[in-house]
Design a protein around this motif. Structure first.
Motif, mmCIF file in Angstrom:
data_model
loop_
_atom_site.group_PDB
_atom_site.id
_atom_site.type_symbol
_atom_site.label_atom_id
_atom_site.label_comp_id
_atom_site.label_asym_id
_atom_site.label_seq_id
_atom_site.Cartn_x
_atom_site.Cartn_y
_atom_site.Cartn_z
ATOM 1 N N VAL A 1 56.808 66.216 -32.717
ATOM 2 C CA VAL A 1 57.084 64.975 -32.001
ATOM 3 C C VAL A 1 56.459 65.064 -30.609
ATOM 4 C CG1 VAL A 1 58.844 63.319 -31.263
ATOM 5 C CG2 VAL A 1 59.316 64.888 -33.157
ATOM 6 N N PRO A 2 55.373 64.346 -30.336
ATOM 7 C CA PRO A 2 54.830 64.334 -28.977
ATOM 8 C C PRO A 2 55.729 63.501 -28.063
ATOM 9 C CG PRO A 2 53.554 62.875 -30.404
ATOM 10 C CD PRO A 2 54.562 63.563 -31.279
ATOM 11 N N HIS A 3 55.992 63.982 -26.876
ATOM 12 C CA HIS A 3 56.797 63.232 -25.909
ATOM 13 C C HIS A 3 55.908 62.149 -25.284
ATOM 14 C CE1 HIS A 3 60.370 66.134 -25.362
ATOM 15 N NE2 HIS A 3 59.706 66.508 -26.452
ATOM 16 N N LEU A 4 56.160 60.906 -25.638
ATOM 17 C CA LEU A 4 55.318 59.810 -25.170
ATOM 18 C C LEU A 4 55.545 59.479 -23.706
ATOM 19 C CD1 LEU A 4 55.622 57.361 -28.216
ATOM 20 C CD2 LEU A 4 53.856 59.085 -27.783
ATOM 21 N N TYR A 5 56.707 59.865 -23.181
ATOM 22 C CA TYR A 5 57.031 59.535 -21.796
ATOM 23 C C TYR A 5 56.635 60.678 -20.872
ATOM 24 C CZ TYR A 5 59.937 55.862 -23.882
ATOM 25 O OH TYR A 5 60.391 54.774 -24.593
ATOM 26 N N PRO A 6 55.950 60.386 -19.776
ATOM 27 C CA PRO A 6 55.575 61.430 -18.822
ATOM 28 C C PRO A 6 56.765 61.828 -17.949
ATOM 29 C CG PRO A 6 54.858 59.297 -18.020
ATOM 30 C CD PRO A 6 55.437 59.055 -19.386
ATOM 31 N N MET B 1 69.732 73.197 -42.579
ATOM 32 C CA MET B 1 68.878 72.183 -41.968
ATOM 33 C C MET B 1 67.919 72.840 -40.977
ATOM 34 S SD MET B 1 69.918 68.705 -39.879
ATOM 35 C CE MET B 1 70.587 67.960 -41.370
ATOM 36 N N ALA B 2 66.671 72.383 -40.971
ATOM 37 C CA ALA B 2 65.666 72.958 -40.086
ATOM 38 C C ALA B 2 66.039 72.740 -38.623
ATOM 39 C CB ALA B 2 64.310 72.323 -40.382
ATOM 40 N N GLN B 3 65.753 73.741 -37.799
ATOM 41 C CA GLN B 3 66.041 73.673 -36.379
ATOM 42 C C GLN B 3 64.837 73.122 -35.618
ATOM 43 O OE1 GLN B 3 69.137 74.533 -34.999
ATOM 44 N NE2 GLN B 3 69.653 74.535 -37.172
ATOM 45 N N THR B 4 65.106 72.275 -34.624
ATOM 46 C CA THR B 4 64.025 71.757 -33.791
ATOM 47 C C THR B 4 63.902 72.607 -32.528
ATOM 48 O OG1 THR B 4 65.494 70.191 -32.653
ATOM 49 C CG2 THR B 4 64.350 69.402 -34.628
ATOM 50 N N ARG B 5 62.667 72.729 -32.048
ATOM 51 C CA ARG B 5 62.386 73.458 -30.809
ATOM 52 C C ARG B 5 61.502 72.568 -29.925
ATOM 53 N NH1 ARG B 5 62.101 77.113 -35.003
ATOM 54 N NH2 ARG B 5 63.418 78.959 -34.827
ATOM 55 N N THR B 6 61.556 72.815 -28.634
ATOM 56 C CA THR B 6 60.744 72.048 -27.690
ATOM 57 C C THR B 6 59.983 73.011 -26.787
ATOM 58 O OG1 THR B 6 62.291 70.181 -27.682
ATOM 59 C CG2 THR B 6 60.786 70.356 -25.812
ATOM 60 N N GLU B 7 58.696 72.724 -26.587
ATOM 61 C CA GLU B 7 57.889 73.574 -25.714
ATOM 62 C C GLU B 7 56.780 72.742 -25.082
ATOM 63 O OE1 GLU B 7 54.526 75.345 -28.777
ATOM 64 O OE2 GLU B 7 56.327 76.537 -28.412
ATOM 65 N N ASP B 8 56.245 73.246 -23.976
ATOM 66 C CA ASP B 8 55.086 72.628 -23.350
ATOM 67 C C ASP B 8 53.836 73.237 -23.963
ATOM 68 O OD1 ASP B 8 56.554 70.981 -21.596
ATOM 69 O OD2 ASP B 8 56.874 72.664 -20.242
ATOM 70 N N PHE B 9 52.953 72.390 -24.469
ATOM 71 C CA PHE B 9 51.770 72.832 -25.203
ATOM 72 C C PHE B 9 50.521 72.437 -24.416
ATOM 73 C CE2 PHE B 9 48.515 71.720 -28.487
ATOM 74 C CZ PHE B 9 48.278 73.004 -28.958
ATOM 75 N N LEU C 1 46.201 72.492 -24.462
ATOM 76 C CA LEU C 1 44.965 72.723 -25.181
ATOM 77 C C LEU C 1 43.973 73.481 -24.302
ATOM 78 C CD1 LEU C 1 44.533 69.183 -26.776
ATOM 79 C CD2 LEU C 1 45.231 71.258 -27.948
ATOM 80 N N ASP C 2 42.945 74.042 -24.931
ATOM 81 C CA ASP C 2 41.933 74.785 -24.182
ATOM 82 C C ASP C 2 41.205 73.906 -23.170
ATOM 83 O OD1 ASP C 2 42.568 77.063 -25.600
ATOM 84 O OD2 ASP C 2 40.944 76.827 -27.062
ATOM 85 N N ASP C 3 41.143 72.589 -23.448
ATOM 86 C CA ASP C 3 40.434 71.691 -22.526
ATOM 87 C C ASP C 3 41.310 71.234 -21.363
ATOM 88 O OD1 ASP C 3 42.161 69.848 -23.659
ATOM 89 O OD2 ASP C 3 40.610 68.761 -24.752
ATOM 90 N N GLY C 4 42.534 71.755 -21.287
ATOM 91 C CA GLY C 4 43.404 71.442 -20.163
ATOM 92 C C GLY C 4 44.442 70.379 -20.436
ATOM 93 N N ARG C 5 44.305 69.627 -21.517
ATOM 94 C CA ARG C 5 45.307 68.617 -21.844
ATOM 95 C C ARG C 5 46.626 69.304 -22.190
ATOM 96 N NH1 ARG C 5 42.967 65.279 -26.608
ATOM 97 N NH2 ARG C 5 41.952 67.293 -27.041
ATOM 98 N N ALA C 6 47.730 68.723 -21.706
ATOM 99 C CA ALA C 6 49.035 69.347 -21.938
ATOM 100 C C ALA C 6 50.082 68.279 -22.218
ATOM 101 C CB ALA C 6 49.437 70.187 -20.724
ATOM 102 N N LEU C 7 51.100 68.652 -22.968
ATOM 103 C CA LEU C 7 52.163 67.716 -23.314
ATOM 104 C C LEU C 7 53.366 68.500 -23.830
ATOM 105 C CD1 LEU C 7 52.507 64.558 -23.491
ATOM 106 C CD2 LEU C 7 52.169 64.829 -25.951
ATOM 107 N N ARG C 8 54.541 67.947 -23.613
ATOM 108 C CA ARG C 8 55.750 68.538 -24.196
ATOM 109 C C ARG C 8 55.868 68.083 -25.649
ATOM 110 N NH1 ARG C 8 60.783 68.633 -20.427
ATOM 111 N NH2 ARG C 8 59.257 69.998 -19.438
ATOM 112 N N LEU C 9 56.158 69.018 -26.529
ATOM 113 C CA LEU C 9 56.277 68.745 -27.958
ATOM 114 C C LEU C 9 57.617 69.265 -28.465
ATOM 115 C CD1 LEU C 9 52.768 69.986 -29.174
ATOM 116 C CD2 LEU C 9 53.414 67.626 -28.631
ATOM 117 N N THR C 10 58.206 68.520 -29.380
ATOM 118 C CA THR C 10 59.374 68.986 -30.123
ATOM 119 C C THR C 10 58.942 69.136 -31.576
ATOM 120 O OG1 THR C 10 60.969 67.954 -28.622
ATOM 121 C CG2 THR C 10 61.709 68.389 -30.871
#
Length: 220
Positions: A61-66, A1-9, A11-20
């Motif tokens: 999976v974008p983390h919708l909650y801040p 089964m594929a493994q999930t990972r989580t990281e803070d991503f 963008l070049d324009d400064g937008r950021a979000l935690r992604l799994t």
């Protein structure tokens, strides 16, 4: 089964979000943004992510909650508070970062889809009415006649504005009249749409197969 990972991503324009995310072992068929349920990234969500990656999809999976915890799994009471703080702008902004992450992995918009369960299913329809991607699937999304929060629209209000092929999957024991109203609203969109009621069996194999077939048909 594929493994999930989580990281803070970021963008070049400064937008950021935690992604799994999870990556397929072999050739990538396309990319999928998975939108989590109200309780965050639960075992249901990670199971969906792993299953889709196992089918050859690059999944994020974008983390919708801040906040510092992002969309880590929470209880029902806290989930109600979190959902009440969501808006159409916030969920679209989060989903856009998920799309950008997939684009950074070489995937064009017509090879990207979005799918969500429960809260995520509702958000998936909102996204499909606002963004130009390949396809969208809603699984048991609430908020059809009444919005899930003050900042989100009722699905029946935006279903006629769908811009990408959209499939709605609802359990057979869900309210028939409400689901039929959504079907009628979606049918007025100038795009392929379908609403299907599925048997509530363990693992929902019928819904799973229909979702995969929808993406196979529309993400090329």
């Amino acid at each position: 089964m594929a493994q999930t990972r989580t990281e803070d991503f970021r963008l070049d324009d400064g937008r950021a979000l935690r992604l799994t995310y999870a990556e397929p072992d072999g050739v990538t068929r396309g990319g999928l943004v998975v939108l989590h349920e109200a309780r965050g990234i639960t075992e249901t969500t990670t199971g969906m992510v792993a299953g889709l990656a196992g089918e050859g999809w690059l999944v994020v999976v974008p983390h919708l909650y801040p906040g510092e915890a992002g969309s880590a799994e929470i209880g029902h009471d806290e989930a109600r508070d979190k959902v009440s703080g969501l808006s159409g702008e916030s969920v679209l902004a989060a989903t856009d970062i998920g799309f950008a992450w997939l684009a950074g992995h070489g995937l064009a918009a017509d090879r990207i889809g979005v799918i969500g369960f429960e809260l995520g299913g509702s958000v998936a329809l909102v996204v499909a009415a606002s963004r130009d991607i390949g396809a969208a699937v809603t699984v048991s999304g609430g908020g059809i006649l009444e919005p899930l929060s003050d900042g989100l629209p009722a699905l029946i209000e935006v279903a006629g504005e769908l811009r990408v092929p959209w499939l709605g999957l609802y359990r057979e024991d869900s309210d028939v009249a409400t689901v039929e109203k959504l079907r009628e609203a979606a049918a007025s969109a100038k795009i392929a749409t379908d609403v299907v009621r599925y048997r509530p069996e363990p693992g929902a194999p019928e819904a799973w197969a229909r979702a995969l077939n929808w993406f196979d048909a529309h993400l090329r």
